[in-house]
Scaffold this motif. Structure first.
Motif, PDB file in Angstrom:
ATOM      1  N   ILE B  37       3.220  -6.819  -1.676  1.00 48.17           N
ATOM      2  CA  ILE B  37       4.662  -7.094  -1.732  1.00 48.17           C
ATOM      3  C   ILE B  37       5.464  -5.806  -1.601  1.00 48.17           C
ATOM      4  N   PHE B  38       5.033  -4.785  -2.331  1.00 48.03           N
ATOM      5  CA  PHE B  38       5.825  -3.557  -2.381  1.00 48.03           C
ATOM      6  C   PHE B  38       5.281  -2.472  -1.458  1.00 48.03           C
ATOM      7  N   ALA B  39       4.582  -2.865  -0.407  1.00 42.31           N
ATOM      8  CA  ALA B  39       3.967  -1.898   0.492  1.00 42.31           C
ATOM      9  C   ALA B  39       4.918  -0.791   0.956  1.00 42.31           C
ATOM     10  N   PRO B  40       6.140  -1.133   1.374  1.00 48.93           N
ATOM     11  CA  PRO B  40       7.026  -0.060   1.868  1.00 48.93           C
ATOM     12  C   PRO B  40       7.349   0.979   0.799  1.00 48.93           C
ATOM     13  N   LEU B  41       7.341   0.575  -0.470  1.00 50.15           N
ATOM     14  CA  LEU B  41       7.668   1.517  -1.537  1.00 50.15           C
ATOM     15  C   LEU B  41       6.465   2.375  -1.906  1.00 50.15           C
ATOM     16  N   ILE B  42       5.271   1.811  -1.710  1.00 47.11           N
ATOM     17  CA  ILE B  42       4.078   2.495  -2.177  1.00 47.11           C
ATOM     18  C   ILE B  42       3.486   3.387  -1.092  1.00 47.11           C
ATOM     19  N   ALA B  43       3.499   2.888   0.142  1.00 48.09           N
ATOM     20  CA  ALA B  43       2.835   3.635   1.213  1.00 48.09           C
ATOM     21  C   ALA B  43       3.520   4.992   1.414  1.00 48.09           C
ATOM     22  N   PRO B  44       2.750   6.065   1.471  1.00 51.43           N
ATOM     23  CA  PRO B  44       3.353   7.390   1.619  1.00 51.43           C
ATOM     24  C   PRO B  44       3.951   7.613   3.006  1.00 51.43           C
ATOM     25  N   TYR B  45       3.375   6.960   4.053  1.00 51.94           N
ATOM     26  CA  TYR B  45       3.859   7.207   5.413  1.00 51.94           C
ATOM     27  C   TYR B  45       3.995   5.897   6.153  1.00 51.94           C
ATOM     28  N   ASP B  46       4.641   5.975   7.322  1.00 56.14           N
ATOM     29  CA  ASP B  46       4.693   4.830   8.220  1.00 56.14           C
ATOM     30  C   ASP B  46       3.286   4.564   8.744  1.00 56.14           C
ATOM     31  N   TYR B  85      -0.576  -1.512   3.981  1.00 53.03           N
ATOM     32  CA  TYR B  85       0.078  -2.523   4.816  1.00 53.03           C
ATOM     33  C   TYR B  85      -0.892  -3.617   5.248  1.00 53.03           C
ATOM     34  N   GLY B  86      -2.154  -3.229   5.384  1.00 54.62           N
ATOM     35  CA  GLY B  86      -3.175  -4.219   5.762  1.00 54.62           C
ATOM     36  C   GLY B  86      -3.308  -5.318   4.730  1.00 54.62           C
ATOM     37  N   ALA B  87      -3.060  -4.982   3.446  1.00 57.53           N
ATOM     38  CA  ALA B  87      -3.115  -5.991   2.393  1.00 57.53           C
ATOM     39  C   ALA B  87      -2.140  -7.118   2.689  1.00 57.53           C
ATOM     40  N   ARG B  88      -0.983  -6.753   3.254  1.00 53.97           N
ATOM     41  CA  ARG B  88       0.014  -7.780   3.579  1.00 53.97           C
ATOM     42  C   ARG B  88      -0.557  -8.799   4.547  1.00 53.97           C
ATOM     43  N   ILE B  89      -1.191  -8.304   5.607  1.00 54.36           N
ATOM     44  CA  ILE B  89      -1.713  -9.215   6.624  1.00 54.36           C
ATOM     45  C   ILE B  89      -2.839 -10.065   6.030  1.00 54.36           C
ATOM     46  N   SER B  90      -3.812  -9.393   5.412  1.00 57.32           N
ATOM     47  CA  SER B  90      -4.971 -10.128   4.912  1.00 57.32           C
ATOM     48  C   SER B  90      -4.554 -11.195   3.913  1.00 57.32           C
ATOM     49  N   LEU B  91      -3.685 -10.804   2.982  1.00 54.75           N
ATOM     50  CA  LEU B  91      -3.284 -11.753   1.948  1.00 54.75           C
ATOM     51  C   LEU B  91      -2.403 -12.865   2.499  1.00 54.75           C
ATOM     52  N   SER B  92      -1.479 -12.514   3.391  1.00 54.34           N
ATOM     53  CA  SER B  92      -0.568 -13.569   3.841  1.00 54.34           C
ATOM     54  C   SER B  92      -1.288 -14.561   4.742  1.00 54.34           C
ATOM     55  N   VAL B  93      -2.224 -14.071   5.557  1.00 58.15           N
ATOM     56  CA  VAL B  93      -3.007 -15.030   6.356  1.00 58.15           C
ATOM     57  C   VAL B  93      -3.754 -15.972   5.415  1.00 58.15           C
TER      58      VAL B  93
END
Lengths: 326, 288
Positions: B37-46, B85-93
């Motif tokens: 959920i909070f990937a943009p806040l946690i990820a250090p880079y694009d 960010y990969g967590a977003r894809i894996s989990l949402s699928v």
């Protein structure tokens, strides 16, 4: 008998496959009258009730007969039409009061169910009426109880809840299928008393189905005895107990244990057993077990008054000899 | 306080005969959801920013002002950000396909169990047919027809997995529909819709939710499998499965590309399955 008939059934038949399990039942219930339908398991009494509600299903089908409710014909086979009547003009309660309530819904919601189903009240009104109804059937602290689940209530309470859920719709006919069978004796008496009281207050007609002669004696105005899917005798309750005119009724009454016979006297039982569906004899269906049976019984006896009382009917060729049976 | 302490101890500290403490896995699962959920806040880079001078850097190295905590991939993208960010894809699928297949399967199973007759026969034979084909094979065939992509993968997974729910819902509906309270509801004039949704569905939801948790782990793996084969979500979107697939080519000189997404997949599927196991134990009165 009362002059205004709430329910009239003529020649109702119900079949499972090729077999008639209810065979040509005639029944009428007056306004505010409590009629008991008595019989052993498999006598067709429950199926008669389910047919009346339009709730037969699967392999069990209504094969004949018609019914009127307050003079209006019922189309028992038309599910949509019957659904409009279920929970409004017709209501039914069952044995196993605990299992008959949804374990996950509050009892208040279940009492209110029929009002909500038929859109006769808003959710809030229905809830208030349900609480009122719970009070009516003698549940203490109904506001609190209404929010509880059935598992938090005793069996007797659950039966009161079920009665409340049936009566909240102010039905013209309440069908009670063995309402007290699963309850212990003191609770039984309370429930029967409650049903009589509610009948007196609301004028609802009641068809009570039971195999317990004690229940019949304490609650019914009139009795129909069923055997093998047919009504074999029908009479006002005191009349039936005092002067049974069908051998089956007579023997059935003799099976009630008495306190007077001394503790060594054996319990009386009717010879033989109820035949399988496929083995019912031609003519009178009781003749294979009847001590009075003779050649004439191979012909089906009509349900007719054996004496001068037009309200007392028996389907037996030998009703004048029943008295001599012991 | 001591009650809370007891619950905590029971959830996290292993006991003799008590199995694996499930609280740990609930925590892992919850953490992954939060990370997604909070990937943009946690990820250090694009996660998509390439850095061709910082390709295949080992974990903990720095190149051109970028600190690669988990190393970098073949295009110099930060692996940590990509895993997050990969967590977003894996989990949402997984979530979407479980929801979709669960709803479709439950609806069809309940209908089959309630109406029986020819509806029941058609639905349940269809279920048998679907279950007799290896699911991953079926999914591959359908992706090949529909084409890859996020939406199609969800759709295909739902289409291959609904029979599992349908079978459970069918059996449960058959038994619950015979309950006296369903008969009473009908005697009060409730129609089929009300009987199904108000009286039957709430009473069969528990076993279905167990199936759903177990299926969830499987969906994560299916998606990873499809992405590994290049049939899943398409670059630059990357699920953990897709990252495994790329990492395989570099495993001899850049082990980290395949390893970290692999560990995440392993932990996610393991924790979901253990939660599902515990849930089924808890909901099954015989084993309580």
């Amino acid at each position: 008998m009362t002059d205004a008939q709430t329910l009239e059934i003529r020649d109702l038949s119900v079949g499972i496959g090729p077999h008639d399990v209810v065979d040509g039942v005639d029944l009428s219930i007056g306004r505010g009258e409590i009629v008991a339908l008595v019989g052993e398991s498999g006598s067709g009494k429950s199926l008669t009730a389910l047919a009346l509600m339009g709730l037969l299903g699967g392999a069990v089908r209504q094969t004949g007969g018609r019914a009127t409710l307050d003079g209006t014909a019922l189309d028992l086979g038309d599910d949509a039409a019957m659904r409009r009547l279920r929970g409004t003009a017709l209501a039914m309660i069952f044995q196993e009061p605990v299992a008959s309530l949804n374990p996950l819904l509050s009892v208040g919601a279940q009492v209110a169910e029929s009002l909500v189903v038929h859109g006769r009240a808003t959710r809030r009104e229905a809830w208030d009426r349900a609480v009122e109804m719970l009070r009516e059937v003698g549940i203490p602290a109904p506001e609190r109880r209404a929010r509880q689940l059935p598992s938090e209530l005793s069996g007797g309470m659950c039966q009161r809840v079920m009665i409340a859920s049936a009566l909240i719709s102010e039905p013209r006919l309440l069908i009670a299928d063995e309402p007290t069978t699963a309850l212990d004796v003191t609770i039984q008496a309370q429930i029967l008393h409650l049903m009589r009281r509610l009948r007196d207050e609301t004028g609802t007609s009641v068809l009570i189905i039971t195999h317990d002669m004690g229940v019949v004696a304490s609650v019914a105005d009139r009795v129909c005895v069923m055997y093998g899917g047919r009504i074999v005798e029908q009479a006002e309750v005191h009349r039936l107990f005092a002067d049974p005119r069908h051998p089956y009724t007579k023997l059935l009454l003799a099976t009630i244990p008495r306190m007077t016979g001394g503790h060594k006297s054996e319990l009386f039982s009717i010879e033989g057993r109820v035949p399988d569906l496929a083995d019912w004899p031609e003519g009178c269906r009781f003749r294979t077990r009847c001590p009075l049976a003779d050649g004439k019984c191979a012909e089906r006896p009509p349900l007719a008054p054996p004496g001068s009382d037009p309200g007392h009917l028996a389907a037996c060729w030998h009703s004048d000899r029943v008295e001599d049976l012991t | 306080m001591s009650a809370v302490g007891n619950v905590m101890r029971r959830s996290f500290v292993p006991r003799r005969g008590g199995g694996v403490p499930v609280g740990l896995f609930v925590a892992i699962f919850a953490a992954m959801i939060l990370i997604a959920i909070f990937a943009p806040l946690i990820a250090p880079y694009d996660p998509d920013r390439q850095n061709l001078l910082g390709r295949l850097k080992a974990p903990g190295t720095e190149a051109r002002d970028v600190f690669y905590l988990l190393g970098s991939d073949e295009l110099g993208r930060d692996l940590l950000s990509r895993v997050i960010y990969g967590a977003r894809i894996s989990l949402s699928v997984a979530i979407l396909s479980v929801l979709l297949s669960g709803c479709v399967g439950t609806a069809l199973g309940m209908l089959a169990g309630y109406l029986r007759g020819w509806v029941g026969i058609v639905v349940m034979r269809l279920v048998d047919i679907f279950l007799s084909i290896p699911a991953i094979l079926l999914a591959i065939i359908m992706v090949a027809v529909l084409g890859p992509g996020f939406v199609n993968v969800v759709f295909v997974l739902a289409l291959t997995r609904w029979p599992r729910y349908a079978r459970v819902a069918y059996g449960q509906t058959l038994s619950v529909a015979e309950q006296p309270y369903v008969r009473l509801a009908r005697a009060m004039g409730a129609g089929p819709g009300r009987v199904l949704f108000r009286h039957i569905l709430p009473n069969i939801i528990a076993p279905l939710s167990v199936v759903a948790t177990l299926e969830f782990g499987l969906m994560v793996l299916f998606e990873a499998g499809l992405s590994f084969l290049g049939l899943g979500v398409q670059p630059p979107m990357a699920s953990w499965g897709a990252m495994l697939s790329v990492g395989r080519n570099y495993v001899s000189n850049a082990w980290w590309i395949a390893t970290f997404p692999g560990i995440c997949l392993f932990l996610l599927v393991l924790s979901v399955n253990l939660i599902g196991d515990r849930l089924s134990d808890y909901l099954n009165p015989k084993s309580r």
